[in-house]
Design a protein around this motif. Structure first.
Motif, short mmCIF file in Angstrom:
data_model
loop_
_atom_site.label_atom_id
_atom_site.label_comp_id
_atom_site.label_asym_id
_atom_site.label_seq_id
_atom_site.Cartn_x
_atom_site.Cartn_y
_atom_site.Cartn_z
N GLU A 246 -1.36 1.69 -9.71
CA GLU A 246 -2.00 2.84 -10.34
C GLU A 246 -2.24 3.94 -9.31
O GLU A 246 -2.01 5.13 -9.59
N TYR A 247 -2.68 3.56 -8.13
CA TYR A 247 -2.89 4.53 -7.04
C TYR A 247 -1.57 5.18 -6.63
O TYR A 247 -1.49 6.41 -6.46
N GLU B 128 1.22 5.57 -8.37
CA GLU B 128 1.82 6.42 -9.40
C GLU B 128 0.96 7.62 -9.77
O GLU B 128 1.47 8.73 -9.95
N GLU B 129 -0.35 7.41 -9.89
CA GLU B 129 -1.20 8.48 -10.40
C GLU B 129 -1.73 9.41 -9.31
O GLU B 129 -1.89 10.61 -9.55
N GLU B 130 -1.99 8.88 -8.12
CA GLU B 130 -2.53 9.73 -7.05
C GLU B 130 -1.45 10.19 -6.07
O GLU B 130 -1.41 11.35 -5.68
N ARG C 143 1.78 10.08 -6.74
CA ARG C 143 2.89 10.62 -7.54
C ARG C 143 4.24 10.05 -7.08
O ARG C 143 5.26 10.76 -7.08
N LYS D 168 7.19 7.46 -7.95
CA LYS D 168 7.72 6.77 -9.12
C LYS D 168 8.27 5.41 -8.72
O LYS D 168 9.17 5.31 -7.88
#
Length: 239
Positions: A164-165, A167-169, A171, A173
């Motif tokens: 999650e870190y 991909e979301e923070e 960025r 892929k």
């Protein structure tokens, strides 16, 4: 609900099966009944059911209808998809907690490179995370993350979801992973941290993950107590 596309129906029926509204070996309602429920055509219902068949949730039984074949007894991990541990446990409706028992930065040497496929000289985070599922210590994750890709990782972030870190923070892929599943004798760390319930071996999933640039940024060994471990895929015979 209003007019639903087949994917919306697929998601809703999958949720119903996961929540055991439709139990193992129970027949789904008829196409006519589902078309009425979702206010759509029977063809749309068929498309949704075909997706459930691909996922291994249901099976068409000639002359009877569509039967649920998905079970919830063990923790099921996907073979064909890339899924974080947190995502897997949420999908399995399990309560869970992660405890970071080791966190350090190190440089990959020749021996570690042979094990992890990470190049010699790569700076990595070396992490051990203990996974409690339904209050039992069932999984020990041993992670090596490339620090050039997974930047500024901390024990606090590692205790949540590293994917999650990423991909979301960050960025980044996450695109593909290669997995090998082996059975190994329990090691000293396994005996120290896991509730082995008398077992002296574990199911070990070795995971090599790659980003969109083709860079391998992770090597992980997930060490599972064997009686609570299921890795699943769904396949259809083409003949």
């Amino acid at each position: 609900m209003g007019k639903a596309v087949y994917h919306d129906i697929y998601v809703e029926l999958k949720k119903d099966i996961d929540n055991e509204r439709y139990a193992f070996k129970e027949m789904l309602p008829t196409e006519h009944a589902l078309a009425g429920r979702f206010d759509c055509s029977r063809n749309t219902v068929r498309r949704a059911i075909s997706e459930l068949v691909k996922d291994g949730y249901v099976q068409s039984v000639r002359g009877k209808g569509v039967m649920v074949i998905h079970q919830h007894e063990s923790i099921e991990f996907m073979f064909g998809g890339v899924e974080s541990m947190k995502e897997s446990l949420i999908r399995n409706h399990k309560t869970f907690q992660t405890k970071v028992v080791h966190f350090e930065e190190l440089e990959v040497d020749a021996a570690l490179s042979a094990k992890t496929w990470l190049p010699v000289g790569t700076q990595v985070y070396y992490i051990k995370r203990l996974r409690f599922v339904e209050n039992e210590a069932l999984i020990l994750d041993v992670n090596y993350f490339d620090r050039n890709v997974v930047r500024n990782l901390t024990p606090e972030r590692a205790a949540e979801s590293i994917y999650e870190y990423i991909e979301e923070e960050l960025r980044v892929k996450i695109v593909t992973s290669k997995r090998y599943i082996v059975v190994e004798k329990a090691l000293a760390d396994d005996k120290q941290y896991l509730d082995l319930a008398g077992y002296d071996c574990l199911a070990v999933v070795k995971n090599y993950a790659y980003d969109a640039n083709g860079t391998m940024f992770e090597y992980t060994e997930s060490r599972h107590r064997p009686d609570r471990f299921v890795f699943f895929d769904s396949a259809q015979r083409l003949k």
